[in-house]
Design an enzyme around this catalytic site. Structure first.
Site, PDB file in Angstrom:
ATOM      1  N   TYR A 208      38.240  54.554  53.147  1.00 13.26           N
ATOM      2  CA  TYR A 208      39.284  53.983  52.295  1.00 13.26           C
ATOM      3  C   TYR A 208      40.008  52.815  52.967  1.00 13.26           C
ATOM      4  CZ  TYR A 208      39.099  57.303  48.405  1.00 13.26           C
ATOM      5  OH  TYR A 208      38.722  58.017  47.299  1.00 13.26           O
TER       6      TYR A 208
ATOM      7  N   GLU B 138      39.103  44.565  50.378  1.00 13.92           N
ATOM      8  CA  GLU B 138      39.452  44.111  49.036  1.00 13.92           C
ATOM      9  C   GLU B 138      40.668  43.186  49.078  1.00 13.92           C
ATOM     10  OE1 GLU B 138      39.893  47.516  46.444  1.00 13.92           O
ATOM     11  OE2 GLU B 138      38.245  48.526  47.456  1.00 13.92           O
TER      12      GLU B 138
END
Length: 220
Positions: free
Chosen positions: A154, A161
């Site tokens: 994550y 991102e």
């Protein structure tokens, strides 16, 4: 954002529904295995600049098809929370369409490759886990991977991102003066959104690990 919503049935599914979920999860695991294999191969052989030309289109459409999971959650086909599913699917669609598809030059950066690796490893584990679980199998090693690897994957995926969105802000201004502000807005909600997804997975992990421990105790 990395995927987090479980895809186990909300209630005892019909034979047809069960077959559909097994097929969907199996096909998705295979599709993301292609992303992982191509990304690692291209990255190791030719560097990050070769990743998007080699696997960008496949990734874009693989993730786009995954948008059906919003419908799954909305209709109660699976017990995934709608808001969690919507958040993770929407954030990924943002990356593959308005960011990387519009500004493919950004994909030559290492951030694109690290994002795809984080996404694909997560999804291969996740979809494999659900395909087997719905089929009546739940291997303990795969269960552990499903509810533990997110601690590493994550942060890698989310930071990648955010880096790509940040790098898209400047070229976005050349297309539309409002485009950069939209991207700033997306970055602003990444912190609470990421916290929601991460804490959701931590809660799921505590529940699953507690159940596994109880099963081990009974088996002794």
């Amino acid at each position: 954002m990395a995927s987090s919503a479980p895809a186990a049935p909300k209630r005892q599914p019909s034979v047809l529904n069960k077959a559909y979920l097994i097929l969907y999860n199996f096909a998705s695991a295979v599709a993301w295995s292609v992303v992982l294999g191509r990304t690692v191969s291209l990255l190791s052989q030719s560097g990050p600049q070769a990743v998007y030309p080699g696997v960008g289109e496949w990734t874009k459409w693989t993730q786009t098809v995954a948008g059906i999971e919003i419908v799954h959650s909305l209709l109660g086909v699976v017990r995934a929370p709608l808001l969690t599913t919507l958040a993770q699917v929407a954030s990924r669609l943002l990356l593959v369409w308005p960011v990387v598809n519009v500004f493919p030059q950004l994909a030559s950066q290492p951030w694109y490759s690290s994002m795809l690796i984080a996404w694909s490893v997560t999804e291969v584990i996740r979809y494999s886990f659900f395909a087997l679980s719905i089929s009546g199998f739940q291997p303990r090693p795969l269960t552990w991977l499903r509810y533990t690897t997110f601690y590493i994957l994550y942060p890698i995926g989310i930071s990648s991102e955010c880096a790509l969105i940040w790098q898209a802000i400047k070229p976005a201004g050349d297309l539309d003066p409002l485009f950069p502000w939209a991207l700033y807005g997306v970055l602003a909600i990444y912190v609470p959104g990421s916290f929601m997804l991460f804490t959701h997975m931590m809660s799921q992990r505590r529940k699953i690990m507690r159940n596994l421990k109880a099963q081990s105790t009974k088996a002794q």
